[in-house]
Scaffold this active site. Structure first.
Site, PDB file in Angstrom:
ATOM      1  N   CYS A  38       0.798  -1.238   0.000  1.00 38.53           N
ATOM      2  CA  CYS A  38       0.000   0.000   0.000  1.00 38.53           C
ATOM      3  C   CYS A  38       0.832   1.290   0.000  1.00 38.53           C
ATOM      4  CB  CYS A  38      -0.987   0.026   1.168  1.00 38.53           C
ATOM      5  SG  CYS A  38      -1.414  -1.564   1.860  1.00 38.53           S
ATOM      6  N   HIS A  61      -8.412  -1.250  -0.884  1.00 41.80           N
ATOM      7  CA  HIS A  61      -7.384  -2.281  -1.093  1.00 41.80           C
ATOM      8  C   HIS A  61      -8.107  -3.502  -1.645  1.00 41.80           C
ATOM      9  CE1 HIS A  61      -4.724  -0.470   2.159  1.00 41.80           C
ATOM     10  NE2 HIS A  61      -5.908  -0.018   2.513  1.00 41.80           N
ATOM     11  N   ASP A  91      -2.023  -7.540  -5.837  1.00 49.74           N
ATOM     12  CA  ASP A  91      -2.520  -6.423  -5.044  1.00 49.74           C
ATOM     13  C   ASP A  91      -2.968  -5.282  -5.946  1.00 49.74           C
ATOM     14  OD1 ASP A  91      -3.116  -5.213  -2.695  1.00 49.74           O
ATOM     15  OD2 ASP A  91      -1.057  -4.993  -1.990  1.00 49.74           O
ATOM     16  N   ARG A 118       6.416 -11.394   5.493  1.00 53.18           N
ATOM     17  CA  ARG A 118       5.803 -11.242   6.817  1.00 53.18           C
ATOM     18  C   ARG A 118       6.266 -12.386   7.697  1.00 53.18           C
ATOM     19  NH1 ARG A 118      -0.391 -10.006   4.867  1.00 53.18           N
ATOM     20  NH2 ARG A 118       0.153  -8.250   3.520  1.00 53.18           N
ATOM     21  N   GLN A 163       1.503 -10.980  -3.710  1.00 56.22           N
ATOM     22  CA  GLN A 163       0.065 -10.684  -3.740  1.00 56.22           C
ATOM     23  C   GLN A 163      -0.316 -10.124  -5.094  1.00 56.22           C
ATOM     24  OE1 GLN A 163       0.079  -7.769  -0.476  1.00 56.22           O
ATOM     25  NE2 GLN A 163      -1.407  -9.102   0.536  1.00 56.22           N
ATOM     26  N   HIS A 184      -4.728  -1.070  -5.503  1.00 52.96           N
ATOM     27  CA  HIS A 184      -5.333  -0.011  -4.699  1.00 52.96           C
ATOM     28  C   HIS A 184      -6.090   0.920  -5.616  1.00 52.96           C
ATOM     29  CE1 HIS A 184      -2.169  -1.611  -2.095  1.00 52.96           C
ATOM     30  NE2 HIS A 184      -3.073  -1.410  -1.159  1.00 52.96           N
ATOM     31  N   LYS A 219     -14.880  -4.677   5.224  1.00 50.58           N
ATOM     32  CA  LYS A 219     -14.351  -5.387   4.070  1.00 50.58           C
ATOM     33  C   LYS A 219     -15.237  -6.537   3.650  1.00 50.58           C
ATOM     34  CE  LYS A 219     -11.445  -8.484   6.761  1.00 50.58           C
ATOM     35  NZ  LYS A 219     -10.208  -9.221   6.882  1.00 50.58           N
TER      36      LYS A 219
HETATM   37 ZN   LIG Z   1      -3.221  -2.333   0.597  1.00 49.86          ZN
END
Ligand SMILES: [Zn+2]
Ligand SMILES: [Zn+2]
Length: 598
Positions: A292, A468, A341, A321, A339, A343, A422
């Site tokens: 992010c 996200h 991912d 992580r 990911q 945004h 979410k």
């Molecule tokens: Zn994010």
């Protein structure tokens, strides 16, 4: 949380049951009672055993214990037989409230129970449960008597550190499963067997898809060529779809300075999941745990006008992580993962439209990969930022987006993150198991922390909304799940090798090479089995590798310019021309079908 156990059990409790879910509470109570029944049997067979904790878990229960000699899988039958005897005896579970001193006296011989008792809050009533001669420290509740425990089976023995801490004693853990009826138990055991047959770690090895190396480190996946091919095809598919749906692709670095994680709040709230920093010219840099902040900096690299929005930034972002070594599992729980991912930065009035598009995207993927879905709307938790009104609007947006896509969903009350509600979508696989799938998260926090804004029609600065989203989640977990979903038999479009060409003798190798060249030129992934093996062995090998098509070439096929097509399912399509075969196979690739013919 079931909260039917003493503190330590509650910590270890792996089932999350909503307090109002009475059916789930009832079955958890029965399973936990079965753990006591097992402990009773073990105590009789292994005098001197010291019990630690024995919670109900998903589908069953376990009990951790210190025993003078290792319990082996061969002991389980004797323990089970003893459990059945006590079950038939219909021994009542008797609860007794005891003082703290009395509890310490009763369990003085057992350092684990003593530790649990000492940690119990002062105001808490301490209780014991007894059935037969077996006495346990337990908050309960339990079923009335051992006769109310349903059909059960002990499954396995494993080592488990006390309190999950590798510096504390290693205990033995016996896992069991318990169900209301024999039929339910049989159904579960069958599913378990099927799950073992599909285990992605086993198939990953057999199909040469991936490995984990001690020298590289635990929880870090090595993608072998065939696994990498599957991943590449999925990534290529997703990137193409994203571009078609108005996303922009970006790349951000794997490490970033502490400054960004101070602003984002990760160092404050997420540090235990991050790896130790490395110092570069006296500034601490961290491996990125999330993508992010990088995307936010790209957004903020220029002034954005309302006309620019929405801006959808997508990255196959690799993050790291920390996970405890004991929790690492194949590709499903790892320390580094990529990911898919994205945004989405938009104006408040665009949220419904944007979330609707993401839900549509997610449902498209579910169809392509053949998953059923179960969606959850996670709403405002107790501790949260943002007003009720803002939360209400965001939750409404998520709800509307699912309804617009005809997606049934359950409410996960209070399950949202502190910074926004979410949508969690679970993939439901071929065995009916739920896997983490798409997540769509509205965020009120980072736009504030980073002052993410846009210039509105009125010429003033306005706060942008940030969404996200991941669809597949992580490539590791997704492909791991996919291996199990397909039991390693990937559809033609994803199969690392789509066609095995099998010449019966060496005489047919030149024609086999011609066929190979034709198919490769058409974009297919082909392998010629030219080893000195009998045809049957070559076919068996291709079948074990779950290659969709086998083209057997003998003398007659060479004469007719044909191939004898055999499917990995064992069916024969007979001899057809190479062109005809190519049409069938390419049609299956193009349609991303799970079928091999028709
Ligand atoms: Zn994010
Ligand atoms: Zn108990």
């Amino acid at each position: 949380m079931v909260s039917s156990e003493q503190t330590a059990d509650a910590l270890e409790m792996e089932v999350n049951v909503a307090p109002r879910d009475t059916v789930a509470l009832e079955i958890a109570r029965m399973r936990h009672s079965c753990a006591h029944l097992m402990a009773e049997a073990v105590e009789e067979l292994f005098p001197g055993v010291l019990f630690a904790i024995g919670p109900a878990i998903e589908n069953g229960f376990y009990y951790d214990m210190e025993v003078s000699r290792p319990i082996t899988p061969d002991d389980l039958a004797a323990i089970e037989a003893n459990m059945r005897a006590h079950q038939s005896a219909a021994e009542p579970f008797v609860r007794n409230a005891v003082s703290r001193d009395k509890a310490l006296e009763l369990f003085a011989e057992n350092p684990y129970k003593v530790e649990i008792i000492r940690e119990l809050p002062a105001h808490e009533e301490i209780s014991t449960y007894q059935q037969g001669v077996f006495l346990d420290l337990c908050r309960g509740p339990h079923v009335e008597s051992t006769a109310e425990i349903g059909a059960f089976k002990l499954l396995s023995v494993a080592g488990a550190y006390w309190r999950g801490d590798e510096k504390r004693p290693m205990l033995q853990r016996i896992y069991g499963t318990a169900w209301k009826t024999q039929e339910e138990l049989d159904g579960y055991l069958h599913k378990l067997e099927e799950a073992q047959r599909r285990d992605h770690r086993r198939l990953g090895r057999e199909l040469d898809l991936f490995s984990v190396s001690d020298e590289i480190g635990a929880g870090l996946i090595l993608w072998h060529p065939k696994g990498a091919m599957i991943r590449f095809l999925i990534e290529q598919f997703e990137q193409t779809e994203q571009l078609a749906r108005g996303y922009d692709l970006v790349y951000t670095p794997h490490i970033a300075s502490e400054k960004i994680y101070q602003t984002s709040g990760h160092l404050e709230t997420y540090r235990e999941n991050m790896y130790s920093p490395m110092s570069i010219e006296e500034v601490d840099y961290y491996l990125k745990p999330m993508n992010c902040p990088g995307h936010i900096m790209i957004y903020k690299s220029q002034v954005r006008s309302y006309r620019d929005l929405p801006i959808r930034l997508a990255e196959l972002g690799t993050v790291y992580r920390y996970e405890r070594s004991g929790t690492l599992t194949g590709m499903l729980r790892v320390r580094g993962f990529t990911q898919d991912d994205a945004h989405i930065f938009c104006r408040p009035e665009q949220v419904i439209e944007e979330v609707t598009r993401v839900v549509d995207f997610a449902m498209y993927f579910a169809r392509i990969f053949g998953y059923e879905v179960q969606a959850y709307l996670a709403t405002k938790p107790e501790k949260s930022i943002g007003s009720d009104e803002v939360w209400g609007r965001a939750e409404d947006a998520l709800r509307t987006a699912m309804e617009a896509n005809g997606v049934d969903f359950k409410i996960d009350a209070g399950g949202g993150a502190f910074y926004g509600p979410k949508i969690d979508v679970k993939w439901v696989d071929a065995l009916g198991r739920e896997w983490t799938g798409p997540t769509i998260q509205v965020d009120f926090n980072l736009p504030e922390r980073f002052d993410v804004n846009f210039i509105g029609e009125d010429g003033d600065r306005h706060r942008a909304v940030m969404i996200h989203r991941t669809l597949l989640g992580s490539m590791e977990r997704f492909v791991g799940g996919l291996i199990e979903h397909y039991a390693g038999a990937f559809p033609v479009w994803l199969a690392p090798i789509q066609v095995a060409i099998i010449p019966i003798t060496d005489d047919q190798i030149p024609f086999a090479r011609e066929v190979e060249a034709t198919l490769v030129a058409a974009g297919m992934r082909v392998e010629v089995s030219d080893q000195r093996e009998r045809m049957q062995a070559k076919i068996r090998n291709a079948q074990l590798q779950k290659i969709p098509y086998m083209l057997v070439i003998g003398k007659r096929e060479v004469e007719n310019g044909a191939v004898a097509v055999r499917l990995r399912t064992g069916e024969d399509l007979g001899a057809i021309s190479v062109t005809e075969f190519q049409e069938i196979a390419l049609d299956k690739v193009k349609s991303r079908s799970v079928e091999l013919q028709g």
